[in-house]
Scaffold this motif. Structure first.
Motif, short mmCIF file in Angstrom:
data_model
loop_
_atom_site.label_atom_id
_atom_site.label_comp_id
_atom_site.label_asym_id
_atom_site.label_seq_id
_atom_site.Cartn_x
_atom_site.Cartn_y
_atom_site.Cartn_z
N LYS A 86 20.83 35.93 -13.35
CA LYS A 86 20.39 34.62 -13.84
C LYS A 86 21.49 33.98 -14.68
N ASP A 87 22.69 34.56 -14.62
CA ASP A 87 23.82 34.09 -15.40
C ASP A 87 24.81 33.36 -14.50
N ARG A 88 24.85 32.07 -14.62
CA ARG A 88 25.70 31.23 -13.79
C ARG A 88 27.19 31.55 -13.98
N SER A 89 27.58 31.92 -15.18
CA SER A 89 28.99 32.17 -15.48
C SER A 89 29.47 33.53 -15.00
N GLY A 90 28.54 34.43 -14.72
CA GLY A 90 28.92 35.76 -14.23
C GLY A 90 29.29 36.73 -15.33
N ASN A 91 29.02 36.39 -16.59
CA ASN A 91 29.37 37.27 -17.70
C ASN A 91 28.41 38.46 -17.82
N GLU A 92 27.14 38.23 -17.52
CA GLU A 92 26.16 39.31 -17.60
C GLU A 92 26.12 40.08 -16.29
N LYS A 93 25.92 41.38 -16.40
CA LYS A 93 25.85 42.20 -15.20
C LYS A 93 24.49 41.99 -14.52
N PRO A 94 24.49 41.78 -13.19
CA PRO A 94 23.21 41.59 -12.48
C PRO A 94 22.36 42.86 -12.54
N ILE A 95 21.06 42.68 -12.45
CA ILE A 95 20.13 43.80 -12.44
C ILE A 95 20.03 44.30 -11.00
N ALA A 96 20.43 45.54 -10.77
CA ALA A 96 20.42 46.12 -9.42
C ALA A 96 19.26 47.09 -9.28
N THR A 97 18.58 47.01 -8.14
CA THR A 97 17.43 47.86 -7.86
C THR A 97 17.48 48.31 -6.41
N LYS A 98 17.08 49.55 -6.17
CA LYS A 98 16.99 50.05 -4.79
C LYS A 98 15.76 49.44 -4.13
N ILE A 99 15.91 49.03 -2.89
CA ILE A 99 14.80 48.44 -2.13
C ILE A 99 14.00 49.57 -1.49
N SER A 100 12.69 49.51 -1.63
CA SER A 100 11.83 50.55 -1.06
C SER A 100 11.93 50.54 0.47
N GLU A 101 11.61 51.67 1.09
CA GLU A 101 11.67 51.77 2.56
C GLU A 101 10.79 50.72 3.23
N LYS A 102 9.59 50.52 2.69
CA LYS A 102 8.66 49.54 3.26
C LYS A 102 9.26 48.13 3.21
N ASP A 103 9.77 47.74 2.03
CA ASP A 103 10.38 46.42 1.89
C ASP A 103 11.63 46.29 2.75
N TRP A 104 12.42 47.36 2.84
CA TRP A 104 13.65 47.33 3.64
C TRP A 104 13.33 47.10 5.11
N LYS A 105 12.33 47.81 5.63
CA LYS A 105 11.95 47.65 7.04
C LYS A 105 11.48 46.22 7.31
N GLU A 106 10.75 45.66 6.38
CA GLU A 106 10.29 44.28 6.52
C GLU A 106 11.48 43.31 6.52
N LEU A 107 12.41 43.52 5.59
CA LEU A 107 13.62 42.70 5.53
C LEU A 107 14.42 42.79 6.83
N VAL A 108 14.59 44.01 7.33
CA VAL A 108 15.34 44.23 8.57
C VAL A 108 14.70 43.45 9.72
N THR A 109 13.38 43.51 9.82
CA THR A 109 12.67 42.78 10.88
C THR A 109 12.94 41.28 10.78
N TYR A 110 12.85 40.73 9.59
CA TYR A 110 13.10 39.29 9.42
C TYR A 110 14.56 38.94 9.70
N PHE A 111 15.47 39.79 9.25
CA PHE A 111 16.90 39.53 9.45
C PHE A 111 17.26 39.56 10.93
N GLU A 112 16.69 40.51 11.66
CA GLU A 112 16.97 40.61 13.09
C GLU A 112 16.49 39.39 13.87
#
Length: 147
Positions: A54-80
């Protein structure tokens, strides 16, 4: 010899048709940004990790999270299902961003060393062709806000 040539051509042509595979999200970087004068959000998806900034300037480190298998499969389907070559030509369904009625949003995909990017559209109202993908991407930002 003719039989050998026929078998070789059949295998070769069969392989070339099947090589036209769907988009592979594992080899892509998907970046969604939305911003106005007082709001900024950047969601990046790469290697089953989502980073929200949420930092436009890029000074703050982004919050990184692993995507769950269920969400990943859904994302893959939409991306394909999206046609990367047509991203630049998609029409925005609304124009509230022209008068500060909505944040300006963009979707950018880096895939196989090529960058595909949409024209600007209203945050929360993406073109129909990418709506499921964009809506799913935005759920990750909401989950980070809940934490």
């Amino acid at each position: 010899m003719k039989l050998f040539a026929m078998i070789f051509l059949s295998v070769f042509l069969g392989k070339s048709c099947s090589s036209q595979t769907k988009n592979d999200l594992k080899n892509a970087i998907v970046e969604y940004t939305a911003n106005t004068r007082g709001f900024y959000q950047k969601i990046t998806i790469e290697n089953q990790i989502v980073s929200v900034s949420k930092d436009r300037s890029g000074n703050e480190k982004p919050i990184a999270t692993k995507i769950s298998e269920k969400d990943w499969k859904e994302l893959v389907t939409y991306f394909e299902s999206i046609n990367l070559d047509s991203l630049a030509t998609l029409k925005a369904p609304t124009e509230k961003r022209f008068h500060d009625g909505a944040a300006i949003a963009n979707l950018k995909v880096v895939y196989k060393d090529k960058t595909y990017e949409t024209a600007a559209f209203d945050h929360g109202v993406p073109p129909a062709e990418i709506k499921k993908l964009v809506d799913k991407i935005n759920t990750f930002a909401k989950k980070n806000n809940d934490n």
